[in-house]
Structures are given as structure tokens and as C-alpha cells.
Motif scaffolding. Structure first.
Motif, PDB file in Angstrom:
ATOM      1  N   GLU A 104      -5.044   0.119  -3.918  1.00 19.39           N
ATOM      2  CA  GLU A 104      -5.158   0.501  -2.504  1.00 19.39           C
ATOM      3  C   GLU A 104      -6.452  -0.041  -1.898  1.00 19.39           C
ATOM      4  OE1 GLU A 104      -5.064   4.361   0.464  1.00 19.39           O
ATOM      5  OE2 GLU A 104      -4.634   4.644  -1.659  1.00 19.39           O
TER       6      GLU A 104
ATOM      7  N   SER B 230      -6.206  -3.789  -1.511  1.00 17.31           N
ATOM      8  CA  SER B 230      -5.208  -4.146  -0.501  1.00 17.31           C
ATOM      9  C   SER B 230      -5.715  -3.919   0.908  1.00 17.31           C
ATOM     10  CB  SER B 230      -3.923  -3.346  -0.723  1.00 17.31           C
ATOM     11  OG  SER B 230      -3.348  -3.679  -1.963  1.00 17.31           O
TER      12      SER B 230
ATOM     13  N   ASN C 249       1.215   4.139  -2.858  1.00 17.10           N
ATOM     14  CA  ASN C 249       1.078   5.571  -2.575  1.00 17.10           C
ATOM     15  C   ASN C 249       2.300   6.334  -3.055  1.00 17.10           C
ATOM     16  OD1 ASN C 249      -1.465   5.348  -1.408  1.00 17.10           O
ATOM     17  ND2 ASN C 249      -0.654   5.037   0.622  1.00 17.10           N
TER      18      ASN C 249
ATOM     19  N   ILE D 220       0.844  -1.198   0.000  1.00 16.41           N
ATOM     20  CA  ILE D 220       0.000   0.000   0.000  1.00 16.41           C
ATOM     21  C   ILE D 220       0.878   1.246   0.000  1.00 16.41           C
ATOM     22  CG2 ILE D 220      -1.641   1.372   1.357  1.00 16.41           C
ATOM     23  CD1 ILE D 220      -2.873  -1.321   2.279  1.00 16.41           C
TER      24      ILE D 220
END
Length: 160
Positions: free
Chosen positions: A110, A113, A85, A81
Motif C-alpha cells: 500500500e 503503491s 486492502n 491498492i
């Protein structure tokens, strides 16, 4: 903001994680599955990263080659994650970012996850109004313990 090109290993780790999760996402009115398209996904993510850096620094560099590595690192979900990002942050500088497939992929990554995080399935989906939420922080916990008689507060200070 500065931007840089992430490593092929970072991209491959994300693509491998998405493939192993059987992730799919919506883009341009179509459902895109990652499994079986790993090479294309790795190239797409790297190109978006280059588009961002080129836009940020007014350059026109072509993406370096990337070959999807089936043996890319398998990382804990929280690490993937954070890597997603990071890649989004490094890739968001070009004008078409918000409508790009790379953004659609990373947003879906995301979301998928988070559902794989330990404890997610056991966590409540909702809390009813008549259910007490319970203490959440240190102060609330200490107040609840004081009220229950399990905590005695002693002021320690000057002994004058």
C-alpha cells in the motif's frame, strides 16, 4: 466479520504489481525483494488468507495450489491498492496476523503503491504556515467566488 478465500488471480495481480514496482519490504529484520520471489510471495499470501478463514470458522483446510502467473492482470494502481486492502481484510482473523509476513507485505504494498498514484510526485510535500491553503470544498469555493465577484447568489423560492 466474515472472511473468504480470494482468487488466485487477485493474489497474482498483487504479486505482479509488486514485482513490477521493484517493491521490497522489511520482515524479521531482513529486506525481502518481491522480484524473483513471486511464487513464494503468492503462496505466502494465500496461506495467510487460509489461516484467517480457518481461524474465523474454526476449520483446518489446507491451501489450494497457486502458481504465480506472470501474465496476471495489470491493473491501475488504485485498483491494486483496493485489492490489497481486500486481501488484508480477508486475512486478518488469525492471532499472528499483526506479526505475519503477509501483513508486512500488504502494508509495504500500500505504501509503495500510493507513491505511484498519478499526481503524487507533483503534490506538495509540505505547506508553509504563510501559504494560504485555498478553498477545498464546495462551500469554501462558493464563498471565495462570491468574494471575488464571480458568483452572484439569487434566492429562488416562493413567488408570492
Amino acid at each position: 466479520m466474515s472472511a473468504f478465500i480470494v482468487s488466485n488471480t487477485q493474489i497474482n495481480a498483487l504479486v505482479r504489481a509488486a514485482s513490477r514496482m521493484n517493491m521490497s519490504y522489511q520482515y524479521a529484520g531482513m529486506t525481502r525483494r518481491v522480484a524473483g520471489m513471486e511464487q513464494e510471495m503468492a503462496e505466502m499470501l494465500l496461506c495467510a488468507n487460509y489461516d484467517s478463514v480457518n481461524a474465523r470458522y474454526k476449520e483446518d483446510n489446507l491451501p489450494r495450489p497457486i502458481i504465480y502467473a506472470i501474465d496476471a492482470p495489470l491493473l491501475p494502481v488504485i485498483a491494486t491498492i483496493k485489492l490489497a486492502n481486500s486481501l488484508a481484510y480477508q486475512s486478518c482473523e488469525f492471532d499472528e496476523w499483526d506479526s505475519s509476513e503477509a501483513k508486512a507485505f500488504l502494508d509495504a504494498f500500500e505504501s509503495w503503491s500510493v507513491n505511484k498514484l498519478p499526481g503524487y510526485d507533483a503534490a506538495p510535500w509540505t505547506i508553509e504556515d504563510d501559504e494560504p491553503a485555498g478553498p477545498v470544498g464546495l462551500v469554501e469555493t462558493m464563498n471565495a467566488m462570491k468574494k471575488a465577484g464571480r458568483l452572484i447568489v439569487v434566492n429562488v423560492g416562493d413567488s408570492k
